[in-house]
Write a protein that holds these residues in place. Structure first.
Motif, PDB file in Angstrom:
ATOM      1  N   ASP A 133      21.588  44.581 -50.483  1.00 12.91           N
ATOM      2  CA  ASP A 133      20.638  43.763 -49.527  1.00 12.91           C
ATOM      3  C   ASP A 133      21.267  43.697 -48.073  1.00 12.91           C
ATOM      4  OD1 ASP A 133      18.987  42.831 -51.873  1.00 12.91           O
ATOM      5  OD2 ASP A 133      20.098  41.249 -52.300  1.00 12.91           O
ATOM      6  N   LYS A 134      20.074  43.522 -47.337  1.00 15.01           N
ATOM      7  CA  LYS A 134      20.512  43.411 -46.016  1.00 15.01           C
ATOM      8  C   LYS A 134      21.477  42.236 -45.811  1.00 15.01           C
ATOM      9  CE  LYS A 134      15.996  44.408 -44.359  1.00 15.01           C
ATOM     10  NZ  LYS A 134      14.579  44.038 -43.315  1.00 15.01           N
ATOM     11  N   GLY A 135      22.516  42.627 -44.929  1.00 18.92           N
ATOM     12  CA  GLY A 135      23.562  41.657 -44.700  1.00 18.92           C
ATOM     13  C   GLY A 135      24.850  41.925 -45.105  1.00 18.92           C
ATOM     14  N   ASP A 136      24.834  42.623 -46.364  1.00 20.25           N
ATOM     15  CA  ASP A 136      26.048  43.056 -47.312  1.00 20.25           C
ATOM     16  C   ASP A 136      27.028  43.958 -46.330  1.00 20.25           C
ATOM     17  OD1 ASP A 136      25.202  41.668 -49.374  1.00 20.25           O
ATOM     18  OD2 ASP A 136      24.146  43.509 -50.345  1.00 20.25           O
ATOM     19  N   THR A 137      28.031  43.863 -46.766  1.00 22.55           N
ATOM     20  CA  THR A 137      29.306  44.608 -45.861  1.00 22.55           C
ATOM     21  C   THR A 137      29.612  46.167 -46.726  1.00 22.55           C
ATOM     22  OG1 THR A 137      29.895  42.700 -45.085  1.00 22.55           O
ATOM     23  CG2 THR A 137      31.556  44.520 -45.235  1.00 22.55           C
ATOM     24  N   ILE A 138      29.641  46.984 -45.679  1.00 22.80           N
ATOM     25  CA  ILE A 138      29.956  48.403 -46.094  1.00 22.80           C
ATOM     26  C   ILE A 138      31.521  48.615 -45.641  1.00 22.80           C
ATOM     27  CG2 ILE A 138      29.472  50.911 -46.208  1.00 22.80           C
ATOM     28  CD1 ILE A 138      26.649  50.021 -46.449  1.00 22.80           C
ATOM     29  N   LEU A 139      32.173  49.139 -46.061  1.00 16.03           N
ATOM     30  CA  LEU A 139      33.700  49.237 -45.431  1.00 16.03           C
ATOM     31  C   LEU A 139      34.191  50.953 -45.782  1.00 16.03           C
ATOM     32  CD1 LEU A 139      35.806  46.176 -46.908  1.00 16.03           C
ATOM     33  CD2 LEU A 139      34.774  46.716 -44.405  1.00 16.03           C
ATOM     34  N   LEU A 140      34.375  51.605 -44.521  1.00 14.32           N
ATOM     35  CA  LEU A 140      34.626  53.084 -44.795  1.00 14.32           C
ATOM     36  C   LEU A 140      36.073  52.997 -44.232  1.00 14.32           C
ATOM     37  CD1 LEU A 140      33.978  55.844 -45.256  1.00 14.32           C
ATOM     38  CD2 LEU A 140      33.231  55.992 -42.863  1.00 14.32           C
ATOM     39  N   HIS A 141      36.919  53.489 -45.032  1.00 17.10           N
ATOM     40  CA  HIS A 141      38.353  53.584 -44.793  1.00 17.10           C
ATOM     41  C   HIS A 141      38.552  54.950 -44.588  1.00 17.10           C
ATOM     42  CE1 HIS A 141      38.941  49.671 -46.499  1.00 17.10           C
ATOM     43  NE2 HIS A 141      38.288  49.916 -47.607  1.00 17.10           N
ATOM     44  N   TYR A 147      36.244  50.905 -41.049  1.00 19.35           N
ATOM     45  CA  TYR A 147      35.125  50.950 -40.349  1.00 19.35           C
ATOM     46  C   TYR A 147      34.079  49.700 -40.951  1.00 19.35           C
ATOM     47  CZ  TYR A 147      37.122  54.748 -37.736  1.00 19.35           C
ATOM     48  OH  TYR A 147      37.999  55.510 -37.140  1.00 19.35           O
ATOM     49  N   LYS A 148      33.719  48.946 -40.455  1.00 19.72           N
ATOM     50  CA  LYS A 148      32.904  47.772 -41.307  1.00 19.72           C
ATOM     51  C   LYS A 148      31.448  47.828 -40.539  1.00 19.72           C
ATOM     52  CE  LYS A 148      32.615  42.745 -41.921  1.00 19.72           C
ATOM     53  NZ  LYS A 148      33.355  41.387 -41.733  1.00 19.72           N
ATOM     54  N   TYR A 149      30.599  47.939 -41.560  1.00 18.58           N
ATOM     55  CA  TYR A 149      29.238  47.964 -41.193  1.00 18.58           C
ATOM     56  C   TYR A 149      28.500  47.179 -41.945  1.00 18.58           C
ATOM     57  CZ  TYR A 149      30.444  52.937 -40.084  1.00 18.58           C
ATOM     58  OH  TYR A 149      30.936  54.094 -39.496  1.00 18.58           O
ATOM     59  N   GLN A 150      27.329  46.685 -41.378  1.00 13.39           N
ATOM     60  CA  GLN A 150      26.532  45.556 -42.162  1.00 13.39           C
ATOM     61  C   GLN A 150      25.037  46.206 -42.310  1.00 13.39           C
ATOM     62  OE1 GLN A 150      24.951  42.085 -39.805  1.00 13.39           O
ATOM     63  NE2 GLN A 150      25.937  40.916 -41.397  1.00 13.39           N
ATOM     64  N   VAL A 151      24.817  46.089 -43.484  1.00 14.99           N
ATOM     65  CA  VAL A 151      23.329  46.690 -43.713  1.00 14.99           C
ATOM     66  C   VAL A 151      22.198  46.070 -43.249  1.00 14.99           C
ATOM     67  CG1 VAL A 151      21.918  47.097 -45.665  1.00 14.99           C
ATOM     68  CG2 VAL A 151      24.182  47.416 -46.264  1.00 14.99           C
ATOM     69  N   PHE A 152      21.457  46.810 -42.665  1.00 14.95           N
ATOM     70  CA  PHE A 152      20.181  46.532 -41.992  1.00 14.95           C
ATOM     71  C   PHE A 152      18.936  47.043 -42.616  1.00 14.95           C
ATOM     72  CE2 PHE A 152      20.961  50.404 -39.583  1.00 14.95           C
ATOM     73  CZ  PHE A 152      19.819  50.929 -39.272  1.00 14.95           C
ATOM     74  N   GLY A 191      23.556  50.970 -42.465  1.00 16.74           N
ATOM     75  CA  GLY A 191      24.291  49.784 -42.001  1.00 16.74           C
ATOM     76  C   GLY A 191      24.811  50.305 -40.385  1.00 16.74           C
ATOM     77  N   THR A 192      24.915  49.221 -39.671  1.00 16.55           N
ATOM     78  CA  THR A 192      25.274  49.139 -38.141  1.00 16.55           C
ATOM     79  C   THR A 192      26.724  48.882 -38.190  1.00 16.55           C
ATOM     80  OG1 THR A 192      24.673  48.922 -35.937  1.00 16.55           O
ATOM     81  CG2 THR A 192      24.500  46.999 -37.568  1.00 16.55           C
ATOM     82  N   LEU A 193      27.582  49.509 -37.462  1.00 18.28           N
ATOM     83  CA  LEU A 193      29.021  49.156 -37.133  1.00 18.28           C
ATOM     84  C   LEU A 193      29.161  47.959 -36.512  1.00 18.28           C
ATOM     85  CD1 LEU A 193      31.678  50.759 -37.386  1.00 18.28           C
ATOM     86  CD2 LEU A 193      31.531  51.382 -35.041  1.00 18.28           C
ATOM     87  N   MET A 194      29.925  47.173 -37.218  1.00 19.56           N
ATOM     88  CA  MET A 194      30.363  46.105 -36.503  1.00 19.56           C
ATOM     89  C   MET A 194      31.593  45.951 -35.784  1.00 19.56           C
ATOM     90  SD  MET A 194      27.628  44.382 -37.717  1.00 19.56           S
ATOM     91  CE  MET A 194      28.057  42.620 -37.138  1.00 19.56           C
ATOM     92  N   ASN A 195      32.626  46.752 -36.315  1.00 18.10           N
ATOM     93  CA  ASN A 195      33.884  46.759 -35.978  1.00 18.10           C
ATOM     94  C   ASN A 195      34.637  47.690 -36.609  1.00 18.10           C
ATOM     95  OD1 ASN A 195      35.430  45.175 -38.025  1.00 18.10           O
ATOM     96  ND2 ASN A 195      34.541  43.445 -37.113  1.00 18.10           N
ATOM     97  N   GLU A 196      36.031  48.144 -35.992  1.00 22.74           N
ATOM     98  CA  GLU A 196      36.958  48.860 -36.534  1.00 22.74           C
ATOM     99  C   GLU A 196      38.323  48.367 -36.541  1.00 22.74           C
ATOM    100  OE1 GLU A 196      38.056  52.656 -33.780  1.00 22.74           O
ATOM    101  OE2 GLU A 196      35.821  52.376 -34.229  1.00 22.74           O
TER     102      GLU A 196
END
Length: 204
Positions: A133-141, A147-152, A191-196
């Motif tokens: 769902d929107k707002g969930d977190t995706i992590l790319l190592h 790299y932390k993304y948030q689903v939009f 998702g959009t990148l929140m931070n790394e």
């Protein structure tokens, strides 16, 4: 009598063909699991070894240390997903792991795109992607960073809608693609990148 024998032979052949057709997916799954384990073991070998220029046989081919270091890991906590991401989309790679759709992508830059089979087992590939769902977190190592993304956005698209893979100026995103259950359409999670940050232990 001959007619009865012919029917018996045909029946036996039909049973054998049916058994083979049932067996094929399980054999394919076994092969994919074996290759995935071999890939995980190869990555551990490279990470733990003090040697350089390591070469290992994975998925029927020789992979160099440099090639193994290009393998990333995608983590989506809400669906308990923890899968490797191979740098190239091929049918063989898709059987084993997730894959990068566009060549020479850079984590944290542009629109980082990843493809995966839907799979029929809940713990494999992108089988649970529709649950995000929107707002969930995706992590790319990748590259010793997380790299932390948030689903939009989550949507169903046509296979021909390739614009969803394009980069957009001043936007750093991730796009995950898999098939719908029927295979006629595609599910896209963005998702959009929140931070790394410096790499975290998987699951932190």
């Amino acid at each position: 009598m001959r007619n009865s024998q012919s029917k018996l032979i045909i029946g036996i052949w039909l049973l054998l063909v049916g058994f083979i057709l049932i067996l094929i997916p399980f054999l394919s799954e076994w092969q994919s699991n074996r290759d995935a384990r071999a890939l995980e073991e190869a990555l551990s070998l490279v990470a733990d070894s003090e040697q350089s220029n390591i070469e290992v046989n994975v998925m029927g081919k020789t992979m160099t240390e440099n090639e193994l270091e290009q393998v990333m890991r995608l983590e989506i906590p809400v669906i308990d997903l923890n899968q490797l991401v191979l740098p190239e989309t091929t049918e063989q790679n898709l059987k084993v792991a997730l894959t990068q759709i566009k060549k020479e992508q850079v984590p944290g830059e542009g629109n980082f795109t990843i493809a995966g089979h839907r799979g029929y087992r809940a713990e494999r590939h992108f089988s649970r992607l529709p649950e995000i769902d929107k707002g969930d977190t995706i992590l790319l190592h990748a590259n010793d960073k997380t790299y932390k993304y948030q689903v939009f956005s989550t949507e169903i698209i046509e296979p021909t809608y390739l614009e969803i893979l394009e980069d957009h100026p001043f936007r750093r995103e991730i796009t995950l693609i898999t098939c719908t259950r029927g295979g006629q359409e595609r599910i896209a999670v963005r998702g959009t990148l929140m931070n790394e940050t410096a790499a975290l232990a998987v699951g932190e």
